[in-house]
Motif scaffolding. Structure first.
Motif, short mmCIF file in Angstrom:
data_model
loop_
_atom_site.label_atom_id
_atom_site.label_comp_id
_atom_site.label_asym_id
_atom_site.label_seq_id
_atom_site.Cartn_x
_atom_site.Cartn_y
_atom_site.Cartn_z
N VAL A 113 0.82 -1.21 0.00
CA VAL A 113 0.00 0.00 0.00
C VAL A 113 0.85 1.25 0.00
CG1 VAL A 113 -1.86 -1.13 1.24
CG2 VAL A 113 -0.14 0.11 2.54
N TRP A 114 2.17 1.12 0.20
CA TRP A 114 3.01 2.31 0.27
C TRP A 114 3.52 2.74 -1.10
CZ3 TRP A 114 1.78 4.57 4.36
CH2 TRP A 114 1.48 3.85 5.51
N TYR A 115 3.05 2.09 -2.14
CA TYR A 115 3.32 2.54 -3.50
C TYR A 115 1.96 2.78 -4.14
CZ TYR A 115 8.09 0.87 -2.96
OH TYR A 115 9.37 0.66 -2.53
N GLU A 116 1.77 3.94 -4.74
CA GLU A 116 0.48 4.20 -5.34
C GLU A 116 0.23 3.21 -6.47
OE1 GLU A 116 0.59 7.53 -8.60
OE2 GLU A 116 1.47 8.31 -6.75
N HIS A 234 -8.20 11.00 -7.38
CA HIS A 234 -8.30 9.93 -8.37
C HIS A 234 -7.90 8.58 -7.78
CE1 HIS A 234 -8.52 12.55 -12.18
NE2 HIS A 234 -8.56 13.37 -11.15
N TYR A 235 -8.24 8.34 -6.52
CA TYR A 235 -7.81 7.10 -5.88
C TYR A 235 -8.85 6.00 -5.96
CZ TYR A 235 -10.78 8.01 -1.81
OH TYR A 235 -11.85 8.23 -0.98
N GLN A 236 -10.03 6.29 -6.52
CA GLN A 236 -11.06 5.28 -6.68
C GLN A 236 -11.08 4.82 -8.13
OE1 GLN A 236 -14.46 7.56 -5.44
NE2 GLN A 236 -14.24 6.99 -3.29
N LEU A 237 -11.13 3.50 -8.32
CA LEU A 237 -11.17 2.92 -9.65
C LEU A 237 -12.60 2.55 -10.01
CD1 LEU A 237 -9.76 1.69 -12.16
CD2 LEU A 237 -9.53 -0.44 -10.85
N ARG A 281 -17.14 0.71 -7.13
CA ARG A 281 -15.80 1.27 -7.29
C ARG A 281 -14.84 0.43 -6.46
NH1 ARG A 281 -16.52 6.52 -7.01
NH2 ARG A 281 -18.72 6.16 -7.33
N ILE A 282 -13.56 0.61 -6.71
CA ILE A 282 -12.52 -0.09 -5.95
C ILE A 282 -11.66 0.96 -5.27
CG2 ILE A 282 -10.57 -1.67 -6.06
CD1 ILE A 282 -11.78 -2.86 -8.57
N VAL A 283 -11.51 0.85 -3.96
CA VAL A 283 -10.74 1.81 -3.18
C VAL A 283 -9.68 1.05 -2.40
CG1 VAL A 283 -10.83 3.63 -1.45
CG2 VAL A 283 -12.80 3.24 -2.93
N VAL A 343 -2.52 6.86 -3.71
CA VAL A 343 -3.21 8.11 -4.00
C VAL A 343 -3.87 8.13 -5.38
CG1 VAL A 343 -1.80 9.47 -2.44
CG2 VAL A 343 -1.03 9.14 -4.78
N ARG A 344 -3.43 7.29 -6.27
CA ARG A 344 -4.05 7.25 -7.58
C ARG A 344 -4.41 5.82 -7.94
NH1 ARG A 344 0.16 10.84 -8.41
NH2 ARG A 344 -0.41 12.96 -9.05
#
Length: 408
Positions: A113-116, A234-237, A281-283, A343-344
């Motif tokens: 999780v520490w890499y966007e 823009h962090y939700q897909l 959505r995917i978060v 974050v993205r």
């Protein structure tokens, strides 16, 4: 750190603000492209024209987009009839996909999780990974390797069932159908019967092969599903159907008449669901499901009298919400760190894919030409939009033809 925070509250506030701004960053990030060596330029020049630009992207974009570019190369080469080129590219994509879950630094980075999301090595969503195995299986069929073809289709079903956030039932009807077809070619009638019985749960009106059928006609229509970044930062897909394509159905010319090619798979439906449930959505790796009944009418129903996945339709009704617990943070600083993670959303996607996959078994001869015309949402032929292809036989009496509305 607490001691520093107590003595320097202004410093801590500034740090938190900086982290928050990172978390709210918007817009696409630009990545450097590598310069090509003379040897790489020679390799590109030696490749079929239809995939030269994708090979250039492969070298310039490096490992981050390696799987994505191999997917593009494999599918475009397959459509153009370059089976060896297609098989090599898709097999490399398969190996890379499977290695994502290995115990090495690259795999750990991809899961961290520490890499966007947008910085990770691309591995594809479940539907994209399934389609790698589907096209690989078709190549095996054309090469007469029925055992590996069936194994590839089964592996695609496993990718459909597996998602990092949870396990789901596989409902990829085309893979089930093709596994049954491969089993028939292996003279494994018992296995074939099991596959086709499973298919009936999803496609009760699917065209089961008859004893005299020796070939498959596969037709692609429409444009690939799209992935979009949504929400602050823009962090939700989210998924959306492809844009600006008129073709949703297909017919093949059988003598003086035109017969419908059965719409077996809505690729957008596969992208936007898990186990038949519609994704909102995917978060941060978690799927959120829609909490209201979803109208799952798709191209499939409009072309083939509501032949949508029966199992998916049954499971789509009712309350589908799936909540997940919020992370408890122990300090304001931790909240800032959380904002900096993922974050993205990763909105890269396999653009060469179709929207719908149509399949029909029939009787054909080696080299036989077949013309396919494409239909609009009203079931009417689209003027000027046809494709003529031929059945390629594998030397063991079995053939396959691919027609597509996708242009190189």
């Amino acid at each position: 750190m607490l001691f520093i925070a107590e003595r320097r509250p202004a410093l801590l506030a500034s740090a938190i603000l900086s982290l928050s701004l990172v978390g709210c960053a918007t817009g696409p990030k630009t990545y450097d492209r590598s310069s090509l060596t003379a040897a790489q330029e020679q390799v590109i020049a030696s490749k079929p024209t239809v995939v030269q630009q994708d090979y250039r992207n492969l070298y310039e974009e490096g490992r981050r987009n390696e799987v994505l570019n191999l997917m593009e190369i494999g599918l475009k080469a397959y459509r153009a009839g370059h089976l060896d080129e297609a098989r090599a590219a898709l097999d490399r994509a398969r190996v890379s996909i499977e290695s994502i879950y290995a115990d090495d630094d690259a795999a750990r980075k991809a899961r961290s999780v520490w890499y966007e999301e947008a910085e990770k090595d691309f591995k594809g969503e479940p539907y994209e990974r399934s389609m790698v195995y589907l096209y690989l299986g078709l190549i095996f069929l054309e090469q007469g390797d029925y055992g590996n073809a069936r194994a590839s289709f089964i592996s695609g079903l496993l990718q459909d069932a597996f998602a990092e956030e949870e396990q789901n039932s596989a409902d990829f009807a085309s893979l089930i159908y093709l596994a049954g077809w491969a089993a028939l070619r292996m003279d494994s009638n018992k296995l074939a019967e099991e596959h086709f019985q499973e298919l009936m749960a999803f496609r009760p009106d699917a065209p089961i092969p008859a004893d005299d059928h020796n070939a498959l006609l596969i037709v692609e229509t429409g444009q690939s599903p799209r992935k979009l970044g949504d929400g602050v930062g823009h962090y939700q897909l989210v998924y959306r159907r492809g844009k600006d394509f008129p073709d949703v159905g297909a017919q093949w010319q059988a003598g003086e008449t035109w017969e419908t090619v059965y719409p077996m798979e809505d690729i957008y439906f596969q992208a936007s669901t898990r186990g038949g449930r519609a994704i909102d959505r995917i978060v941060e790796g978690q799927v959120q499901y829609k909490t209201t009944t979803r109208d799952i009418g798709t191209n499939l129903s409009s072309v083939s009298q509501n032949s949508l996945l029966a199992g998916a339709s049954a499971s789509a009704g009712g309350v589908l919400g799936a909540g997940f617990a919020a992370i408890s943070l122990v300090s304001v600083a931790a909240q800032g760190m959380s904002a900096a993670a993922n974050v993205r959303a990763d909105i890269r996607y396999w653009e060469a894919l179709p929207d719908t996959l149509h399949i029909i078994p029939l009787r054909a001869e080696p080299g036989q030409q077949v013309t396919v015309r494409f239909l609009d949402k009203n079931g009417q032929p689209i003027p000027g939009l046809t494709d003529t292809t031929e059945f390629r036989f594998d030397g063991r009496g079995q053939g396959l033809a691919l027609a597509t509305s996708r242009r190189p």
